[in-house]
Design an enzyme around this catalytic site. Structure first.
Site, PDB file in Angstrom:
ATOM      1  N   ARG A   1       8.349  26.016  20.186  1.00  9.77           N
ATOM      2  CA  ARG A   1       7.913  25.896  18.797  1.00  9.77           C
ATOM      3  C   ARG A   1       7.099  24.626  18.614  1.00  9.77           C
ATOM      4  NH1 ARG A   1      11.392  22.440  15.743  1.00  9.77           N
ATOM      5  NH2 ARG A   1      13.140  21.639  16.967  1.00  9.77           N
TER       6      ARG A   1
ATOM      7  N   SER B   1       5.220   9.183  21.193  1.00 10.23           N
ATOM      8  CA  SER B   1       5.238   9.087  19.737  1.00 10.23           C
ATOM      9  C   SER B   1       4.649   7.765  19.287  1.00 10.23           C
ATOM     10  CB  SER B   1       6.685   9.185  19.215  1.00 10.23           C
ATOM     11  OG  SER B   1       6.766   8.864  17.840  1.00 10.23           O
TER      12      SER B   1
ATOM     13  N   TYR C   1      15.376   6.866  19.362  1.00 10.02           N
ATOM     14  CA  TYR C   1      14.147   7.650  19.484  1.00 10.02           C
ATOM     15  C   TYR C   1      12.967   6.755  19.835  1.00 10.02           C
ATOM     16  CZ  TYR C   1      10.381  10.875  18.294  1.00 10.02           C
ATOM     17  OH  TYR C   1       9.258  11.665  18.345  1.00 10.02           O
TER      18      TYR C   1
END
Length: 229
Positions: free
Chosen positions: A10, A121, A135
């Site tokens: 996804r 990221s 994270y």
């Protein structure tokens, strides 16, 4: 061109799979109904995934795209803070590192060279919320790992790149944007909106297939100028 893509079910991963497939690449997906199952919380999963992908590919993988990851809040007062930290590190960084290692060893044995594209990221450089130390740390580690691989194996034509998205319109990002106030969060993005998955996919596809070798070690930002380096 045979590519192993993790987290392809996804969002960004699905968009990358579509972009690579449109270019004629054979994509070995992970996490899709027709792909190879692997739970990266299990320490044995990366090796099992690599072995299965290699078998299905007939013994040769040309590109590895590490996209799989989790974005789970971990408040400082949580009783299971350390366990949550280790889970995110295992899924977001350690599994990717293990796959990178297997890919480098594979290409060294073949003498063929290959490419790694790690989806990191913006948080690797800018940091993240107080509930997401883990994270940000994992993504910073992924960027440092990418640069280390690039420097260490370029002479063997083993190339490594990273993409650093900001907020991207996946289900995971939608929930987080809503939880952080929506419009106020978007005000921090000069472009005025979050990135779309196909925008990140275009960057990943370029690195996987077209980027010149001299770009090895490069990190591409896709964040609407919300963080510039």
């Amino acid at each position: 061109m045979t590519i192993l893509l993790t987290g392809s079910s996804r969002g960004i991963g699905a968009a990358i799979a579509t972009a690579l497939g449109a270019r004629g690449a054979t994509v070995m997906g992970h996490g899709t109904a027709s792909g190879i199952p692997a739970d990266f919380a299990d320490p044995e999963a990366p090796r099992a995934l690599w072995a299965e992908a290699l078998d299905r590919a007939g013994g040769a993988i040309d590109v590895l795209v590490n996209n799989a990851g989790v974005f789970e809040a971990n408040p400082l007062a949580a009783d299971d803070w350390t366990a949550a930290w280790e889970r995110t590190m295992r899924i977001n960084l350690t599994a990717a590192a293990e796959l990178c290692r297997l890919a480098v060893l594979h290409w060294q044995a073949r003498g063929s060279g290959g490419r790694i594209v790690n989806i990191a990221s913006r948080a690797a450089y800018r940091g993240d919320s107080p509930a997401h130390w883990h994270y940000a740390a994992a993504k910073a580690g992924m960027v440092a790992m990418t640069k280390t691989i690039a420097r260490g194996y370029a002479r063997e034509n083993i190339l490594a790149f990273a993409v650093c998205p900001g907020f991207t319109m996946t289900g995971m990002a939608e929930d987080y944007v809503a939880s952080r106030g929506g419009d106020a969060l978007l005000a921090d993005i000069p472009l005025g909106r979050v990135a779309m998955p196909d925008e990140v996919a275009k960057a990943a596809c370029f690195l996987a297939l077209d980027a010149p070798p001299s770009m090895t070690g490069a990190v591409l930002d896709v964040n609407g100028a919300s963080y510039v380096r």
